[in-house]
Design a protein around this motif. Structure first.
Motif, PDB file in Angstrom:
ATOM      1  N   MET A  23     -11.735  20.099  -3.624  1.00  0.00           N
ATOM      2  CA  MET A  23     -10.616  19.729  -2.886  1.00  0.00           C
ATOM      3  C   MET A  23      -9.959  18.730  -3.802  1.00  0.00           C
ATOM      4  N   SER A  24     -10.849  17.371  -3.929  1.00  0.00           N
ATOM      5  CA  SER A  24     -10.387  16.252  -4.626  1.00  0.00           C
ATOM      6  C   SER A  24     -10.077  16.394  -5.989  1.00  0.00           C
ATOM      7  N   GLN A  25     -10.681  17.261  -6.529  1.00  0.00           N
ATOM      8  CA  GLN A  25     -10.415  17.675  -8.173  1.00  0.00           C
ATOM      9  C   GLN A  25      -8.990  18.134  -8.238  1.00  0.00           C
ATOM     10  N   THR A  26      -9.013  19.279  -7.406  1.00  0.00           N
ATOM     11  CA  THR A  26      -7.443  20.033  -7.364  1.00  0.00           C
ATOM     12  C   THR A  26      -6.351  18.922  -7.039  1.00  0.00           C
ATOM     13  N   PHE A  27      -6.543  18.205  -6.160  1.00  0.00           N
ATOM     14  CA  PHE A  27      -5.475  17.084  -5.649  1.00  0.00           C
ATOM     15  C   PHE A  27      -5.315  16.163  -7.181  1.00  0.00           C
ATOM     16  N   SER A  28      -6.511  15.813  -7.545  1.00  0.00           N
ATOM     17  CA  SER A  28      -6.239  14.772  -8.790  1.00  0.00           C
ATOM     18  C   SER A  28      -5.614  15.653 -10.014  1.00  0.00           C
ATOM     19  N   SER A  29      -5.893  16.857 -10.006  1.00  0.00           N
ATOM     20  CA  SER A  29      -5.006  17.488 -11.152  1.00  0.00           C
ATOM     21  C   SER A  29      -3.515  17.724 -10.845  1.00  0.00           C
ATOM     22  N   LEU A  30      -3.141  17.873  -9.670  1.00  0.00           N
ATOM     23  CA  LEU A  30      -1.900  17.884  -9.135  1.00  0.00           C
ATOM     24  C   LEU A  30      -0.992  16.658  -9.408  1.00  0.00           C
ATOM     25  N   MET A  31      -1.853  15.477  -9.231  1.00  0.00           N
ATOM     26  CA  MET A  31      -1.346  14.044  -9.404  1.00  0.00           C
ATOM     27  C   MET A  31      -0.989  13.902 -10.770  1.00  0.00           C
ATOM     28  N   THR A  32      -1.537  14.551 -11.649  1.00  0.00           N
ATOM     29  CA  THR A  32      -1.437  14.387 -13.262  1.00  0.00           C
ATOM     30  C   THR A  32      -0.435  15.531 -13.954  1.00  0.00           C
ATOM     31  N   SER A  33       0.266  16.101 -12.877  1.00  0.00           N
ATOM     32  CA  SER A  33       0.946  17.258 -13.554  1.00  0.00           C
ATOM     33  C   SER A  33       2.559  16.997 -13.039  1.00  0.00           C
ATOM     34  N   HIS A  34       3.392  17.369 -13.999  1.00  0.00           N
ATOM     35  CA  HIS A  34       4.928  17.268 -13.838  1.00  0.00           C
ATOM     36  C   HIS A  34       5.327  18.619 -13.854  1.00  0.00           C
ATOM     37  N   TYR A  35       6.477  18.693 -12.731  1.00  0.00           N
ATOM     38  CA  TYR A  35       7.008  20.095 -12.912  1.00  0.00           C
ATOM     39  C   TYR A  35       8.318  19.858 -12.958  1.00  0.00           C
ATOM     40  N   ALA A  36       9.133  21.116 -13.640  1.00  0.00           N
ATOM     41  CA  ALA A  36      10.536  21.162 -14.032  1.00  0.00           C
ATOM     42  C   ALA A  36      10.885  22.365 -13.047  1.00  0.00           C
ATOM     43  N   VAL A  37      11.800  21.830 -12.090  1.00  0.00           N
ATOM     44  CA  VAL A  37      12.481  23.059 -11.381  1.00  0.00           C
ATOM     45  C   VAL A  37      14.178  22.912 -11.293  1.00  0.00           C
ATOM     46  N   HIS A  38      14.355  24.143 -10.779  1.00  0.00           N
ATOM     47  CA  HIS A  38      15.956  24.103 -10.487  1.00  0.00           C
ATOM     48  C   HIS A  38      15.952  24.470  -9.080  1.00  0.00           C
ATOM     49  N   TYR A  39      16.918  23.843  -8.398  1.00  0.00           N
ATOM     50  CA  TYR A  39      17.064  24.111  -6.972  1.00  0.00           C
ATOM     51  C   TYR A  39      18.494  23.853  -6.514  1.00  0.00           C
ATOM     52  N   LYS A  40      18.661  24.739  -5.399  1.00  0.00           N
ATOM     53  CA  LYS A  40      19.980  24.299  -4.606  1.00  0.00           C
ATOM     54  C   LYS A  40      19.564  23.677  -3.086  1.00  0.00           C
ATOM     55  N   ALA A  41      20.228  22.869  -2.586  1.00  0.00           N
ATOM     56  CA  ALA A  41      19.632  22.310  -1.350  1.00  0.00           C
ATOM     57  C   ALA A  41      20.942  22.184  -0.317  1.00  0.00           C
ATOM     58  N   TRP A  42      20.599  22.411   0.792  1.00  0.00           N
ATOM     59  CA  TRP A  42      21.749  22.081   1.582  1.00  0.00           C
ATOM     60  C   TRP A  42      21.058  21.739   3.035  1.00  0.00           C
ATOM     61  N   ALA A  43      21.705  21.333   4.149  1.00  0.00           N
ATOM     62  CA  ALA A  43      21.398  20.782   5.366  1.00  0.00           C
ATOM     63  C   ALA A  43      21.271  21.797   6.252  1.00  0.00           C
ATOM     64  N   LYS A  44      20.378  22.207   6.971  1.00  0.00           N
ATOM     65  CA  LYS A  44      20.064  23.591   7.789  1.00  0.00           C
ATOM     66  C   LYS A  44      21.195  23.626   8.819  1.00  0.00           C
ATOM     67  N   SER A  45      21.452  22.517   9.610  1.00  0.00           N
ATOM     68  CA  SER A  45      22.493  22.340  10.606  1.00  0.00           C
ATOM     69  C   SER A  45      24.077  22.690  10.184  1.00  0.00           C
ATOM     70  N   THR A  46      24.262  22.060   9.051  1.00  0.00           N
ATOM     71  CA  THR A  46      25.658  22.372   8.395  1.00  0.00           C
ATOM     72  C   THR A  46      25.882  23.542   7.480  1.00  0.00           C
ATOM     73  N   SER A  47      24.864  23.928   6.955  1.00  0.00           N
ATOM     74  CA  SER A  47      24.946  24.911   5.652  1.00  0.00           C
ATOM     75  C   SER A  47      25.688  24.342   4.563  1.00  0.00           C
ATOM     76  N   HIS A  48      26.054  23.121   4.584  1.00  0.00           N
ATOM     77  CA  HIS A  48      26.721  22.537   3.420  1.00  0.00           C
ATOM     78  C   HIS A  48      25.980  22.193   2.249  1.00  0.00           C
ATOM     79  N   LYS A  49      26.074  22.779   1.087  1.00  0.00           N
ATOM     80  CA  LYS A  49      25.154  22.461  -0.062  1.00  0.00           C
ATOM     81  C   LYS A  49      25.622  21.071  -0.547  1.00  0.00           C
ATOM     82  N   PHE A  50      24.469  20.193  -0.983  1.00  0.00           N
ATOM     83  CA  PHE A  50      24.935  19.055  -1.308  1.00  0.00           C
ATOM     84  C   PHE A  50      23.954  18.850  -2.926  1.00  0.00           C
TER      85      PHE A  50
END
Length: 306
Positions: free
Chosen positions: A1-28
């Motif tokens: 468990m600790s080894q997996t967490f340590s591996s994640l700590m030394t990884s960087h991720y490239a992501v695309h995303y859209k984000a919006w507030a659930k209550s308003t549905s307004h994309k920000f």
């Protein structure tokens, strides 16, 4: 468990995303629209990105998902000052694509790399993308190009001047141009235009960017804008056969449209009516004389009766 967490700590991720507030549905936020993937380093992410980071940690490269994030792992009680669409205690929804991730060498996160190390890493991704492109594996090629672009986000580029900025752009701009070439092949023309425009914001006379943006605009029927791009490209590369061919296709397209419109308008208005012949002046004078004569005779008869 600790080894997996340590591996994640030394990884960087490239992501695309859209984000919006659930209550308003307004994309920000929408990184797809901005044509710039975002880098997230687990354990070093911004506080408001904690929920997103936890979500992507369990995703596979190339996977897309819809993540629901509670306000405690988002912008908290206060909401966001930068994004007015995010009110206090707002639950968030992210539409996310994990482009890919890199294991940081010797525990070094991308943000801790030197300028040379980041540029070299981006160059390796670009070369891998070119190999996939040659094999017509366009989706894999684009994944590598986007990973390369993620190494050189806005925060990084703003810090660069002189030769270091030139070195970074020498890798970053070809990745955007190669992305545009892939997207044109996939008929995703609007996205291709976006990548070319990013390059032209740095180099307004870039022939490849002008040509590919012109080609994409032509495919979308934006003929005037396409001609403007292609004419400018030809000015800097007058012997380029591909540019000349695209301009010729646009001219043929314009001629076909003109001919079609000409036939349509001809059918609507029909043939021009012939002018009616004018009445003879002698005939008019004769009728005037006859009417006057009849009136005189009537007047003479009344006078005689009186």
């Amino acid at each position: 468990m600790s080894q997996t967490f340590s591996s994640l700590m030394t990884s960087h991720y490239a992501v695309h995303y859209k984000a919006w507030a659930k209550s308003t549905s307004h994309k920000f936020e929408d990184t797809w629209q901005e044509q710039r993937p975002t880098e997230i380093i687990l354990g070093k992410e911004k506080k408001e990105m904690a929920g997103l980071a936890i979500g992507i940690a369990s995703m596979k490269s190339g996977e897309r998902a819809l993540l629901h994030v509670g306000w405690e792992l988002g912008y908290g009680k206060e909401g966001s000052f930068s994004f007015p669409n995010v009110p206090p205690m707002a639950d968030l929804i992210y539409e996310v694509e994990l482009i890919g991730f890199d294991e940081a060498k010797e525990g070094k996160a991308r943000s801790d790399m030197t300028v040379e190390e980041r540029i070299e890493a981006a160059e390796r991704r670009k070369v891998e993308g070119n190999d996939y492109f040659k094999e017509e594996n366009l989706e894999e090629a684009m994944q590598q190009y986007e990973m390369a672009i993620a190494y050189m986000g806005d925060d990084f580029m703003f810090q660069l001047f002189g030769k270091y900025r030139d070195m970074a752009l020498a890798v970053k701009n070809p990745c955007h141009l190669n992305m545009a070439a892939c997207l044109i092949k996939l008929k995703r023309y609007q996205q291709a235009i976006g990548h070319c425009t990013i390059v032209l914001s740095e180099d307004e006379n870039n022939v490849k960017a002008l040509f590919r943006r012109g080609k994409a605009r032509a495919e979308l029927g934006q003929t005037d804008a396409a001609k403007e791009d292609l004419e400018k490209a030809r000015k800097h590369a007058p012997q380029d056969k591909a540019i000349i061919r695209e301009l010729h296709l646009l001219d043929e397209h314009d001629k076909a449209i003109y001919q079609k419109q000409k036939e349509i308008y001809k059918g609507i208005f029909g043939p021009r009516p012939e002018p009616k012949p004018k009445s003879s002046n002698r005939l008019v004078l004769f009728w005037q004389w006859l009417v006057a004569l009849i009136c005189d005779l009537l007047n003479f008869r009344r006078g005689k009766e009186d």
